[in-house]
Design an enzyme around this catalytic site. Sequence first.
Site, PDB file in Angstrom:
ATOM      1  N   GLU A  77       0.878  -1.033   0.051  1.00 48.57           N
ATOM      2  CA  GLU A  77       0.085  -0.017  -0.091  1.00 48.57           C
ATOM      3  C   GLU A  77       1.037   1.223   0.022  1.00 48.57           C
ATOM      4  O   GLU A  77       0.224   2.323   0.608  1.00 48.57           O
ATOM      5  CB  GLU A  77      -0.989   0.041   0.902  1.00 48.57           C
ATOM      6  CG  GLU A  77      -2.131  -1.086   1.054  1.00 48.57           C
ATOM      7  CD  GLU A  77      -3.188  -0.613   2.109  1.00 48.57           C
ATOM      8  OE1 GLU A  77      -4.011  -0.257   1.936  1.00 48.57           O
ATOM      9  OE2 GLU A  77      -3.036  -0.832   3.284  1.00 48.57           O
ATOM     10  N   HIS A 166     -11.555  -0.141   6.547  1.00 55.12           N
ATOM     11  CA  HIS A 166      -9.904  -0.489   6.411  1.00 55.12           C
ATOM     12  C   HIS A 166      -9.173   0.376   7.454  1.00 55.12           C
ATOM     13  O   HIS A 166      -8.426  -0.367   8.110  1.00 55.12           O
ATOM     14  CB  HIS A 166      -9.747  -0.141   4.783  1.00 55.12           C
ATOM     15  CG  HIS A 166      -8.330  -0.188   4.737  1.00 55.12           C
ATOM     16  ND1 HIS A 166      -7.902  -0.089   3.342  1.00 55.12           N
ATOM     17  CD2 HIS A 166      -7.082  -0.298   5.164  1.00 55.12           C
ATOM     18  CE1 HIS A 166      -6.476  -0.067   3.199  1.00 55.12           C
ATOM     19  NE2 HIS A 166      -6.140  -0.450   4.338  1.00 55.12           N
TER      20      HIS A 166
HETATM   21 ZN   LIG Z   1      -3.966  -0.698   5.035  1.00 56.03          ZN
END
Ligand SMILES: [Zn+2]
Length: 248
Positions: A77, A166
């Site tokens: 990410e 998230h």
């Molecule tokens: Zn994350």
Amino acid sequence: MRASDALLEELVTANRILAREGVVDSFGHVSVRHPDRADRYVLSRARAPECIEAEDLMEFALDGTAVDAAGRKPYAERYIHGAVYETRPEVRAVVHHHSPSVIPFSVTPARLSPVMHMCAGIGVRVPTWDSRTRFGDTNLLVTNVEMGRDLAATLGSRSAILMRGHGAVVAGASLREVVFNSIYLQLNADLQMKAQMLGAVTFLSDGEVAAVLRTRGSFTFERAWEFWCRRAGRPYEPQPMEGPLAGA
Ligand SMILES: [Zn+2]
């Protein structure tokens, strides 16, 4: 040019503080923009923040390409960081975390706003970015430049944003500031949840948030940073203090 050893040690400290304070666990990360190369940032290899050492820190271009990976595996990410730096020239540090305290606010219409003066830095209202709106059914991770840019666009000029189901992203002018606002984002979520069990919540007004931020200087972040360094077992390196209440 490689970032200074002092900056790399500060980034290690930021990781350890966020872990010690429960904002990150095995996952989550914090980066800093390269001080001499605005088109690069420094971020650890894929590793739990509590375990990170200076040799884990890598440089990336804003598109997420590692400058010299040397066999190290980056975070999937990392695109979050590059997209925020690309969109916000004044931002010098970024945190991405999965604090359990903020998740309920990302999956309900509940407003997340400052309920306490120390939490004013999260902004008058923290918006939520939903990956499904544009990208459909995914594993919810921000795994490419396009997703990062969409998230950064929703963040806009704010200091914090939630990610539906998230976590959150916090952006700021220094590592001390993003760590401070990440910890107080988590605290605000906890306090707001408790307050709502008692009754209707009175949030700070827009004017109160602005007033708090006007009287906040680097001394605010410095006092907290020293305390958190002590708790995380990391050396404290003072920085020059600025602000109207530096002696307060
Ligand atoms: Zn994350």
